[in-house]
Design an enzyme around this catalytic site. Structure first.
Site, mmCIF file in Angstrom:
data_model
loop_
_atom_site.group_PDB
_atom_site.id
_atom_site.type_symbol
_atom_site.label_atom_id
_atom_site.label_comp_id
_atom_site.label_asym_id
_atom_site.label_seq_id
_atom_site.Cartn_x
_atom_site.Cartn_y
_atom_site.Cartn_z
ATOM 1 N N LYS A 50 -3.614 14.673 -13.727
ATOM 2 C CA LYS A 50 -4.704 13.634 -14.086
ATOM 3 C C LYS A 50 -4.631 12.851 -15.540
ATOM 4 O O LYS A 50 -4.642 11.827 -15.238
ATOM 5 C CB LYS A 50 -5.987 14.616 -14.015
ATOM 6 N N GLN A 61 -12.605 20.616 -16.176
ATOM 7 C CA GLN A 61 -11.747 21.324 -15.049
ATOM 8 C C GLN A 61 -12.566 22.483 -14.611
ATOM 9 O O GLN A 61 -12.908 23.548 -15.552
ATOM 10 C CB GLN A 61 -10.343 21.480 -15.463
ATOM 11 N N ASP A 90 -16.803 13.043 -12.162
ATOM 12 C CA ASP A 90 -16.718 14.124 -11.183
ATOM 13 C C ASP A 90 -17.970 13.883 -10.122
ATOM 14 O O ASP A 90 -17.985 14.390 -9.149
ATOM 15 C CB ASP A 90 -16.707 15.640 -11.784
#
Ligand code: GUN
Length: 299
Positions: free
Chosen positions: A53, A97, A120
């Site tokens: 990422k 994460q 997200d």
């Protein structure tokens, strides 16, 4: 034989659009999209995801920062970091994460991220916006958002009236996917581990989304002739044919069987997987565009 939907190629196309819009945002407004990725602990799979990422963010021309915290980091230390990133005008997207170590309450951490930086799309505000159709200010979770783009590339943008079955009811994939399909005027059913006669239900689907995390669970004879199949699963299974202790990655769909009945299908790997990272880039760019008062590109 089904058409194979090339997720890698579509993801590359999305990333190219993001790169061009990023250059234009800098030229027109002097704004560089900023993405902060936070990882707690040493889970090897998470480390691979996070570094890819961060790397992709740099490739897109973003300001990319990664915070790697020790597994024993206290919850309030992590919350302090999120508070600083929320307040930092150079950061437009924050991703923590998951999973987090057991002593940290995941829900608390997710809700601490400012909704306008929650790329997200996991916070209550963004879940609510997706559910009520406030798409101009929402963030949609990356995997379902990427799956929708693959679907539209395979079937066209008009999905109106199609029967969609989503197998799996997670907050990260199943539920937001169902909301996106509903917003696209599909007739949507969410199936899960307690669903009765899952094969028969799947056979009603013009669009079948497999997001259960069970290797090759969905068989070829569960698929309606000509259906579009999006396989979200990423499962590692033993591959003795490659040698002792070797593994390979498969989806939630028995791919070779499904190829006989489906009209179009995403492979694993090179299907939905590459789209997830591409959509994280797209969401971060969108956040930067919103903060600069310009329209994000259409994907
Ligand atoms: N872990 C596995 N998938 C995801 C994701 O989409 N976002 C975050 N933050 N963590 C994950």
């Amino acid at each position: 034989m089904a058409e194979i939907i090339d997720g890698k190629a579509v993801a590359a196309d999305v990333v190219e659009t993001v790169k061009q819009a990023t250059a234009k945002l800098l030229a027109d407004k002097g704004v560089v999209p900023g993405l902060a990725v936070v990882i707690v602990g040493e889970d090897p799979a998470s480390q691979i995801y996070v570094s890819s990422k961060s790397k992709m963010a740099k490739e897109c021309g973003f300001h990319s920062v990664q915070h790697t915290l020790a597994a024993e980091t206290r919850e309030d230390t992590l919350l302090d970091l999120i508070g600083k990133l929320n307040a930092d005008p150079a950061i437009h997207g924050i991703l923590v994460q998951l999973p987090l170590p057991g002593h940290i309450e995941e829900g608390k951490v997710i809700q601490a991220i400012a909704p306008e930086k929650d790329v997200d799309g996991f916070s209550f505000v963004n879940v609510g916006k997706l559910g009520t159709g406030e798409m101009a200010t929402a963030f949609v979770p990356c995997t379902p958002a990427g799956s929708m783009i693959l679907l539209e590339r395979a079937r066209g943008r008009d999905l109106s009236g199609l029967n969609a079955v989503v197998v799996g009811r997670s907050n990260i994939v199943g539920k937001p996917m169902a909301n996106l399909l509903l917003a696209a005027n599909c007739t949507v059913t969410i199936a899960h581990s307690r669903t009765r006669d899952l094969p028969a239900l799947c056979r009603t689907a013009d669009i079948l989304i497999a997001a259960v995390g069970r290797p090759q669970m969905i068989r070829g004879d569960w698929i309606k002739q000509g259906a579009t199949v999006i396989d979200v699963g990423i499962n590692r299974i033993p591959a003795p044919e490659k040698g002792e202790d070797k593994t390979r990655v498969v989806g939630d769909v028995a791919f070779d069987e499904a190829m006989e009945t489906a009209g179009a299908i995403t492979p694993v790997p090179r299907g939905v997987g590459p789209m997830t990272i591409a959509m994280l880039m797209a969401n971060t760019l969108t956040s930067a565009c919103r903060s600069a008062g310009v329209e994000p590109p259409r994907l």
